[in-house]
Design an enzyme around this catalytic site. Structure first.
Site, PDB file in Angstrom:
ATOM      1  N   HIS A  91       0.291  10.110  -5.155  1.00  0.00           N
ATOM      2  CA  HIS A  91       0.448   8.661  -4.668  1.00  0.00           C
ATOM      3  C   HIS A  91       0.024   8.522  -3.237  1.00  0.00           C
ATOM      4  O   HIS A  91       0.741   9.515  -2.325  1.00  0.00           O
ATOM      5  CB  HIS A  91       1.838   7.865  -4.868  1.00  0.00           C
ATOM      6  CG  HIS A  91       1.894   6.605  -4.647  1.00  0.00           C
ATOM      7  ND1 HIS A  91       0.948   5.838  -5.006  1.00  0.00           N
ATOM      8  CD2 HIS A  91       2.882   5.910  -4.118  1.00  0.00           C
ATOM      9  CE1 HIS A  91       1.280   4.451  -4.597  1.00  0.00           C
ATOM     10  NE2 HIS A  91       2.384   4.596  -4.113  1.00  0.00           N
ATOM     11  N   CYS A 150      -4.196   3.285  -4.767  1.00  0.00           N
ATOM     12  CA  CYS A 150      -3.457   3.474  -3.795  1.00  0.00           C
ATOM     13  C   CYS A 150      -4.039   3.922  -2.604  1.00  0.00           C
ATOM     14  O   CYS A 150      -3.816   3.716  -1.389  1.00  0.00           O
ATOM     15  CB  CYS A 150      -1.943   4.597  -3.973  1.00  0.00           C
ATOM     16  SG  CYS A 150      -2.732   6.162  -4.926  1.00  0.00           S
ATOM     17  N   GLN A 156      -1.347  -3.355  -5.618  1.00  0.00           N
ATOM     18  CA  GLN A 156      -2.607  -2.814  -6.146  1.00  0.00           C
ATOM     19  C   GLN A 156      -2.752  -3.124  -7.749  1.00  0.00           C
ATOM     20  O   GLN A 156      -3.811  -2.891  -8.247  1.00  0.00           O
ATOM     21  CB  GLN A 156      -2.425  -1.033  -5.984  1.00  0.00           C
ATOM     22  CG  GLN A 156      -1.340  -0.406  -6.816  1.00  0.00           C
ATOM     23  CD  GLN A 156      -1.335   1.048  -6.494  1.00  0.00           C
ATOM     24  OE1 GLN A 156      -0.734   1.428  -5.542  1.00  0.00           O
ATOM     25  NE2 GLN A 156      -1.665   1.925  -7.451  1.00  0.00           N
TER      26      GLN A 156
END
Ligand SMILES: *[C@@H]1O[C@H](CO)[C@@H](O)[C@H](O)[C@H]1NC(C)=O
Length: 361
Positions: A308, A172, A166
């Protein structure tokens, strides 16, 4: 800035990273990419000394070029001192994690070791996920028809694309969702495609591009757009651009999305039957992870601070330690060939809280 297969990544080792940032202009933010200059307050003794030195040189008839070079050198050494301090603190944190580790993980030097926790958070994590409790209600998934096997890994069944990167962008959520759809599309058609995250970064107006996003929003955006283009047709740049989506290039569509139950056994059973699962977690220990099955103490991994998004591709046991196999999006040089292994069975780091999948009919 370093480039790896076209994706911006932090591939710098700690010291090299410091030296290469020095030519940047003075108006960069205080907290930026590793190697970006640190602005010093004017009362800083180093700056005072530099100013004094420059004045002296000026009075001696030295030229301005030289003065500029002097102040640059001073800001350079300040910069190096700061990064060294951060690095040393990170090594201490890694040691603490290591000494209290309950699984088999090794923590230590990683490519993020010269970033503060805040910098790491800002560049790689996803602030929107902490608001997951505000997310829209999703349709509940149909439960698996049988109990989970002892182990399962979708990498052994051709449903998982190579690990992506990324870069310095909090995207993410886009990788997690896109890779879930790659799995669902594979289940539907037998064909494994690599699908476009950049399309979501640019065109998903429900989310915030590199500023974070929610998988539940992303599914909705993909349904509205009409599907995803391939990685090749709409390649990743790691920053927001204007939307360049063309419906003629759609290579995979979805019809709806579902939320999985929060029992790890149910998630495992669903995964084995249906494909890799989009999940989210508290990524604190991930900054320091090198290999093994990570089982940090709960105090390092508060399940309410989810920041995340990742992809659960399988589960099993390693030397008696149950784990989730987690596909990350920080490049193949992260963790174990791009993967993170997290202890399974105590809802660690909130891994069970935000599991979802697209549905392809
Ligand atoms: C699923 O979505 C595709 C693309 O939008 C559509 O062509 C198809 O008819 C849908 N399938 C069902 C069963 O609704």
């Amino acid at each position: 800035m370093y480039f790896n297969r076209g994706y911006p990544v932090i591939a710098c080792c700690v010291v090299v990273g410091l030296v290469l940032g020095l030519e940047d202009g003075p108006d960069r933010p205080v907290i930026g990419a590793p190697g970006s200059p640190v602005r010093l307050s004017e009362s800083d003794p180093g700056v005072m000394k530099a100013v004094k030195f420059a004045e002296d040189r000026y009075n001696m008839g030295s030229n301005a070029m030289h003065i500029r070079r002097v102040s640059k050198i001073i800001s350079a050494s300040k910069q190096a001192e700061k990064r060294l301090r951060i690095f040393q603190e990170n090594m201490k944190t890694a040691q603490t994690l290591q000494s209290l580790e309950q699984g088999s993980a090794e923590y230590g030097l990683t490519k993020f070791s010269d970033l503060t926790e805040d910098e790491f958070r800002m560049m790689y994590l996803n602030p929107m996920l902490s608001q997951w409790s505000l997310k829209k209600e999703m349709k509940p998934a149909t439960l698996a028809s049988k109990a989970a096997p002892d182990s399962w890994d979708w990498r052994d069944h051709g449903a998982v694309s190579p690990v992506k990167n990324q870069g310095m962008c909090g995207s993410c959520w886009a990788f997690s969702v896109t890779e879930n759809i790659e799995g669902q599309w594979f289940k539907k058609t037998g064909q494994l495609l690599s699908l476009s995250e950049q399309e979501l970064v640019d065109c998903d107006k429900l989310d915030q591009a590199c500023g974070g996003g929610l998988p539940s929003n992303a599914y909705e955006a993909i349904e509205k757009l009409g599907g995803l283009e391939t990685e090749t047709d709409y390649s990743y740049t790691g920053h927001k651009q204007s939307c360049d989506f063309s419906s003629g290039k759609v290579s995979a569509y979805i019809n709806s999305s579902v939320e999985l139950p929060d029992s790890e056994n149910e998630i495992a059973a669903w995964l084995a039957e249906n494909g890799p699962v989009s999940a989210a977690l508290n990524a604190f220990a991930m900054q320091f992870y090198r290999k093994g099955v990570s089982h940090p103490l709960k105090i390092f991994c508060n399940p309410w601070m989810i920041d995340h998004a990742v992809l659960l591709v399988g589960f099993g046991q390693r030397n008696g330690i149950p784990f989730w196999a987690i596909k990350n999006s920080w490049g193949e040089d992260y963790g174990e060939q791009g993967y993170y292994y997290l202890y399974r069975g105590s809802r660690l780091c909130g891994i069970n809280k935000m599991c979802s999948s697209a549905i392809v009919n």
